[in-house]
Scaffold this motif. Structure first.
Motif, PDB file in Angstrom:
ATOM      1  N   GLU A 127       3.668  -0.585  -7.849  1.00 32.15           N
ATOM      2  CA  GLU A 127       2.501  -1.189  -7.382  1.00 32.15           C
ATOM      3  C   GLU A 127       0.933  -0.229  -7.813  1.00 32.15           C
ATOM      4  O   GLU A 127       0.092  -1.061  -8.377  1.00 32.15           O
ATOM      5  CB  GLU A 127       2.491  -1.039  -5.928  1.00 32.15           C
ATOM      6  N   ARG A 176       0.709   1.121 -10.635  1.00 33.89           N
ATOM      7  CA  ARG A 176       0.438   0.705 -12.196  1.00 33.89           C
ATOM      8  C   ARG A 176      -0.558  -0.614 -12.240  1.00 33.89           C
ATOM      9  O   ARG A 176      -1.357  -0.487 -12.900  1.00 33.89           O
ATOM     10  CB  ARG A 176       1.770   0.529 -12.834  1.00 33.89           C
ATOM     11  N   ALA A 177      -0.054  -1.641 -11.251  1.00 36.48           N
ATOM     12  CA  ALA A 177      -0.923  -2.847 -11.390  1.00 36.48           C
ATOM     13  C   ALA A 177      -2.218  -2.456 -10.785  1.00 36.48           C
ATOM     14  O   ALA A 177      -3.354  -3.095 -11.167  1.00 36.48           O
ATOM     15  CB  ALA A 177       0.017  -3.838 -10.607  1.00 36.48           C
TER      16      ALA A 177
END
Length: 203
Positions: free
Chosen positions: A142, A144-145
């Protein structure tokens, strides 16, 4: 004794040996632990080490596995908390890394050193490494996005794992140069990314 009593006695003895191994790995390192010393620390007959575990190396591996199980359960719970921002989870993880998990880190690296000339032990330690990577794969998907990190997830996790291991190894060797500065820089970078994400959510 009946079956239940025998099982209880065995469980208690195994727990005593694992607890003793954990303490001695931190205090003495694997090279300073003999079967007799381990049994003495556990308050048991030294013959029980081989009777229950087969070898002292197996005691060490099971000690690491048991220790790992406790910490992984803690990490999963921390990362799964829905109401805590990821940056706060990161801060907590770094506090564990540099302050609270020193005993675990000593046990882990003692066994890594032991495994360098023991391919059979390397297989066991690789499983521990895989468990930690699985935790981080879940935890970092999560953010990372959210932070727009273009690096593939498995590469990002490898970077974090390598970063953690480097800090652990240096600290076990008495080196802390530049670590605080690095951790501060990463935290500031995360704070900036978090602010950018919040602005995007409002626009």
């Amino acid at each position: 004794m009946n079956v239940t009593q025998v099982t209880t006695a065995r469980s208690a003895a195994e727990g005593a040996l694992l607890g003793a191994a954990e303490r001695l790995l931190v205090e003495l390192g694997y090279s300073g632990i003999t079967t007799r010393r381990l049994a003495e620390e556990a308050g048991l007959n030294h013959g029980l080490v081989h009777y229950y575990f087969g070898s002292i190396e197996n005691v060490f591996v099971r000690t690491l596995e048991r220790f790992t199980e406790r910490l992984i359960a803690r990490q999963r719970e921390m990362y799964a908390s829905p109401d805590v921002p990821f940056i706060d989870k990161w801060r907590t993880a770094m506090r564990y890394l540099v302050a609270e998990d020193v005993a675990y880190e000593k046990v882990w690296y003692e066994l890594q050193a032991l495994s360098w000339n023991r391919p059979d032990l390397r297989v066991e330690l690789a499983r521990v490494d895989d468990e930690w990577r699985a935790v981080l794969m879940e935890a970092f998907a999560e953010p990372r996005a959210r932070y727009g990190i273009e690096m593939p997830l498995d590469a990002l996790v490898s970077l974090v794992v390598t970063f953690n291991k480097g800090i652990i190894l240096e600290r076990l060797s008495g080196v802390e140069t530049g670590q605080r500065e690095l951790l501060d820089w990463i935290e500031a970078w995360m704070e900036d990314k978090e602010l950018q994400w919040q602005r995007r959510q409002k626009s």
